[in-house]
Design an enzyme around this catalytic site. Structure first.
Site, PDB file in Angstrom:
ATOM      1  N   GLY A 110      56.997  36.122  43.887  1.00  0.00           N
ATOM      2  CA  GLY A 110      56.998  34.720  44.328  1.00  0.00           C
ATOM      3  C   GLY A 110      57.035  34.582  45.843  1.00  0.00           C
ATOM      4  O   GLY A 110      56.585  33.568  46.383  1.00  0.00           O
ATOM      5  N   GLU A 133      55.512  42.183  39.762  1.00  0.00           N
ATOM      6  CA  GLU A 133      56.051  41.654  38.501  1.00  0.00           C
ATOM      7  C   GLU A 133      55.775  42.591  37.325  1.00  0.00           C
ATOM      8  O   GLU A 133      56.562  42.671  36.377  1.00  0.00           O
ATOM      9  CB  GLU A 133      55.441  40.276  38.192  1.00  0.00           C
ATOM     10  CG  GLU A 133      55.888  39.162  39.121  1.00  0.00           C
ATOM     11  CD  GLU A 133      55.019  38.991  40.352  1.00  0.00           C
ATOM     12  OE1 GLU A 133      54.272  39.933  40.710  1.00  0.00           O
ATOM     13  OE2 GLU A 133      55.088  37.919  40.980  1.00  0.00           O
TER      14      GLU A 133
HETATM   15  N1  CAA Z   1      65.799  38.577  42.420  1.00  0.00           N
HETATM   16  C1  CAA Z   1      67.142  38.677  42.442  1.00  0.00           C
HETATM   17  N2  CAA Z   1      67.796  39.523  43.267  1.00  0.00           N
HETATM   18  C2  CAA Z   1      67.056  40.290  44.077  1.00  0.00           C
HETATM   19  C3  CAA Z   1      65.661  40.246  44.101  1.00  0.00           C
HETATM   20  C4  CAA Z   1      65.026  39.320  43.211  1.00  0.00           C
HETATM   21  N3  CAA Z   1      63.693  39.169  43.199  1.00  0.00           N
HETATM   22  N4  CAA Z   1      65.201  41.144  45.004  1.00  0.00           N
HETATM   23  C5  CAA Z   1      66.289  41.727  45.533  1.00  0.00           C
HETATM   24  N5  CAA Z   1      67.408  41.224  44.975  1.00  0.00           N
HETATM   25  C6  CAA Z   1      68.797  41.577  45.272  1.00  0.00           C
HETATM   26  C7  CAA Z   1      69.146  42.911  44.647  1.00  0.00           C
HETATM   27  O1  CAA Z   1      69.504  42.758  43.295  1.00  0.00           O
HETATM   28  C8  CAA Z   1      70.303  43.331  45.519  1.00  0.00           C
HETATM   29  O2  CAA Z   1      71.444  42.620  45.119  1.00  0.00           O
HETATM   30  P1  CAA Z   1      72.857  43.391  44.864  1.00  0.00           P
HETATM   31  O3  CAA Z   1      73.229  43.873  46.251  1.00  0.00           O
HETATM   32  O4  CAA Z   1      73.756  42.329  44.341  1.00  0.00           O
HETATM   33  O5  CAA Z   1      72.572  44.517  43.946  1.00  0.00           O
HETATM   34  C9  CAA Z   1      69.913  42.817  46.898  1.00  0.00           C
HETATM   35  O6  CAA Z   1      68.950  41.790  46.670  1.00  0.00           O
HETATM   36  C10 CAA Z   1      69.280  43.895  47.773  1.00  0.00           C
HETATM   37  O7  CAA Z   1      68.208  44.470  47.039  1.00  0.00           O
HETATM   38  P2  CAA Z   1      68.072  46.073  46.806  1.00  0.00           P
HETATM   39  O8  CAA Z   1      69.411  46.719  46.799  1.00  0.00           O
HETATM   40  O9  CAA Z   1      67.209  46.278  45.621  1.00  0.00           O
HETATM   41  O10 CAA Z   1      67.306  46.474  48.164  1.00  0.00           O
HETATM   42  P3  CAA Z   1      66.300  47.677  48.392  1.00  0.00           P
HETATM   43  O11 CAA Z   1      66.034  47.705  49.850  1.00  0.00           O
HETATM   44  O12 CAA Z   1      66.780  48.914  47.726  1.00  0.00           O
HETATM   45  O13 CAA Z   1      64.944  47.246  47.623  1.00  0.00           O
HETATM   46  C11 CAA Z   1      63.185  45.726  46.996  1.00  0.00           C
HETATM   47  C12 CAA Z   1      64.224  46.145  48.071  1.00  0.00           C
HETATM   48  C13 CAA Z   1      62.105  46.795  46.877  1.00  0.00           C
HETATM   49  C14 CAA Z   1      62.569  44.420  47.490  1.00  0.00           C
HETATM   50  C15 CAA Z   1      63.903  45.523  45.636  1.00  0.00           C
HETATM   51  O14 CAA Z   1      65.025  44.676  45.842  1.00  0.00           O
HETATM   52  C16 CAA Z   1      63.027  44.887  44.583  1.00  0.00           C
HETATM   53  O15 CAA Z   1      62.217  45.566  44.007  1.00  0.00           O
HETATM   54  N6  CAA Z   1      63.206  43.571  44.323  1.00  0.00           N
HETATM   55  C17 CAA Z   1      62.490  42.869  43.288  1.00  0.00           C
HETATM   56  C18 CAA Z   1      61.047  42.588  43.689  1.00  0.00           C
HETATM   57  C19 CAA Z   1      60.324  41.898  42.543  1.00  0.00           C
HETATM   58  O16 CAA Z   1      60.158  42.443  41.470  1.00  0.00           O
HETATM   59  N7  CAA Z   1      59.868  40.651  42.801  1.00  0.00           N
HETATM   60  C20 CAA Z   1      59.187  39.865  41.807  1.00  0.00           C
HETATM   61  C21 CAA Z   1      60.155  38.931  41.109  1.00  0.00           C
HETATM   62  S1  CAA Z   1      59.454  38.065  39.729  1.00  0.00           S
HETATM   63  C22 CAA Z   1      58.506  36.846  40.430  1.00  0.00           C
HETATM   64  O17 CAA Z   1      58.479  36.646  41.632  1.00  0.00           O
HETATM   65  C23 CAA Z   1      57.715  36.002  39.454  1.00  0.00           C
HETATM   66  C24 CAA Z   1      56.781  35.038  40.070  1.00  0.00           C
HETATM   67  O18 CAA Z   1      55.581  35.192  40.059  1.00  0.00           O
HETATM   68  C25 CAA Z   1      57.284  33.818  40.723  1.00  0.00           C
END
Ligand code: CAA
Length: 259
Positions: A110, A133
């Site tokens: 997103g 995603e």
């Molecule tokens: N939703 C909720 N929380 C999230 C988040 C998300 N999309 N992305 C990161 N966070 C949170 C993590 O859970 C973490 O929280 P905690 O400290 O409480 O555990 C905090 O942010 C820091 O994240 P990481 O520890 O994972 O940080 P990192 O540097 O190791 O990794 C990252 C960074 C690669 C961005 C990883 O956080 C990640 O893969 N995030 C998810 C990305 C993703 O899948 N996005 C798509 C979401 S679905 C969507 O967007 C649908 C749509 O079309 C609208």
């Protein structure tokens, strides 16, 4: 304007508003409340005659890491349908003022879709764009399969959407997703520079021109050309058209008022 998850400064610079996503611990994950706040902020900035261009940004580490996965985890399809999860994106897309996304760090899911909903993107060298995603058992839902494909073409969009791979700012620029890539220290300044250039123009022609460029993504050529022509003629109802053309003839700088 007071919000919980965003910071809004309507007079950040002359005629330029700044909207900052502000959930740093969650990498600016876009929960529903944040999206509602964004919708409300954009609607109010759109009404503000002093604002001619809007910049949206996050922080150095993240523009936004996507929709909030923790908030969605236990939802079912009907819950999402009732919430109308993506209606806020639609509203932001309808903003009449030009929006520049100043992106550093993660612009994922997103977050990438939000940046693509904007009109131009300035990226810092650390920016990473992706639609991951697929890795969490879903697919893009806020325009990723459509806007990304239109921006970068089928081959790269398909690869990003089906594997979740991220691309760097440099790759994003080569692919046509991003306007400019600059060092992290100056990405916001660079967005301000671009916003300034736009803010110097007639707000009426900027609005009509933005509308016309967007129409290119939503219509066939003939319909788009017809739409463009009407908006072109419409410019001639403004005082700014008279001012712009007489300033040219008189060899001076125009002073556009938005009338
Ligand atoms: N939703 C909720 N929380 C999230 C988040 C998300 N999309 N992305 C990161 N966070 C949170 C993590 O859970 C973490 O929280 P905690 O400290 O409480 O555990 C905090 O942010 C820091 O994240 P990481 O520890 O994972 O940080 P990192 O540097 O190791 O990794 C990252 C960074 C690669 C961005 C990883 O956080 C990640 O893969 N995030 C998810 C990305 C993703 O899948 N996005 C798509 C979401 S679905 C969507 O967007 C649908 C749509 O079309 C609208």
């Amino acid at each position: 304007m007071e919000f919980q998850y965003i910071i809004v400064d309507p007079s950040f610079k002359k005629h330029i508003a700044l909207v900052r996503l502000n959930r740093p611990k969650e990498l600016n994950a876009l929960n529903l409340q944040l999206m509602l706040e964004l919708k409300s902020a954009f609607a109010s900035l759109d009404e503000d005659d002093e604002v001619r261009c809007i910049i949206i940004t996050g922080n150095e580490q993240a523009f936004a890491a996507g929709a909030d996965i923790k908030q969605m985890e236990n939802k079912n399809a009907i819950d999402l349908l009732k919430i109308d999860q993506f209606e806020t994106w639609d509203q932001i897309r309808k903003t009449k003022k030009p929006i520049i996304a100043a992106v550093s760090g993660f612009a994922l899911g997103g977050g990438c879709e939000l940046a693509m909903t904007c009109d131009m993107i300035i990226a810092s060298e650390s920016a990473k764009f992706g639609q991951p995603e697929i890795k969490i058992g879903i697919m893009p839902g806020a325009g990723g399969t459509q806007r990304l494909t239109r921006a970068v073409g089928k081959a790269l969009a398909m690869e990003m959407v089906l594997t979740g791979k991220f691309i760097s700012a440099e790759e994003a620029q080569k692919a046509g997703l991003v306007n400019k890539v600059v060092p992290e220290e100056i990405y916001l300044d660079e967005a301000v520079k671009l916003a300034n250039e736009v803010a110097m123009m007639s707000p009426i022609s900027v609005r009509l021109a933005k509308e016309s460029v967007l129409k290119a993504f939503e219509s066939g050529l003939q319909e788009g050309l017809y739409f463009e022509r009407k908006n072109f003629y419409m410019c001639f109802t403004s005082e700014d058209q008279k001012e712009g053309m007489s300033a040219f003839v008189e060899k001076r700088k125009p002073n556009f008022t938005g009338n």
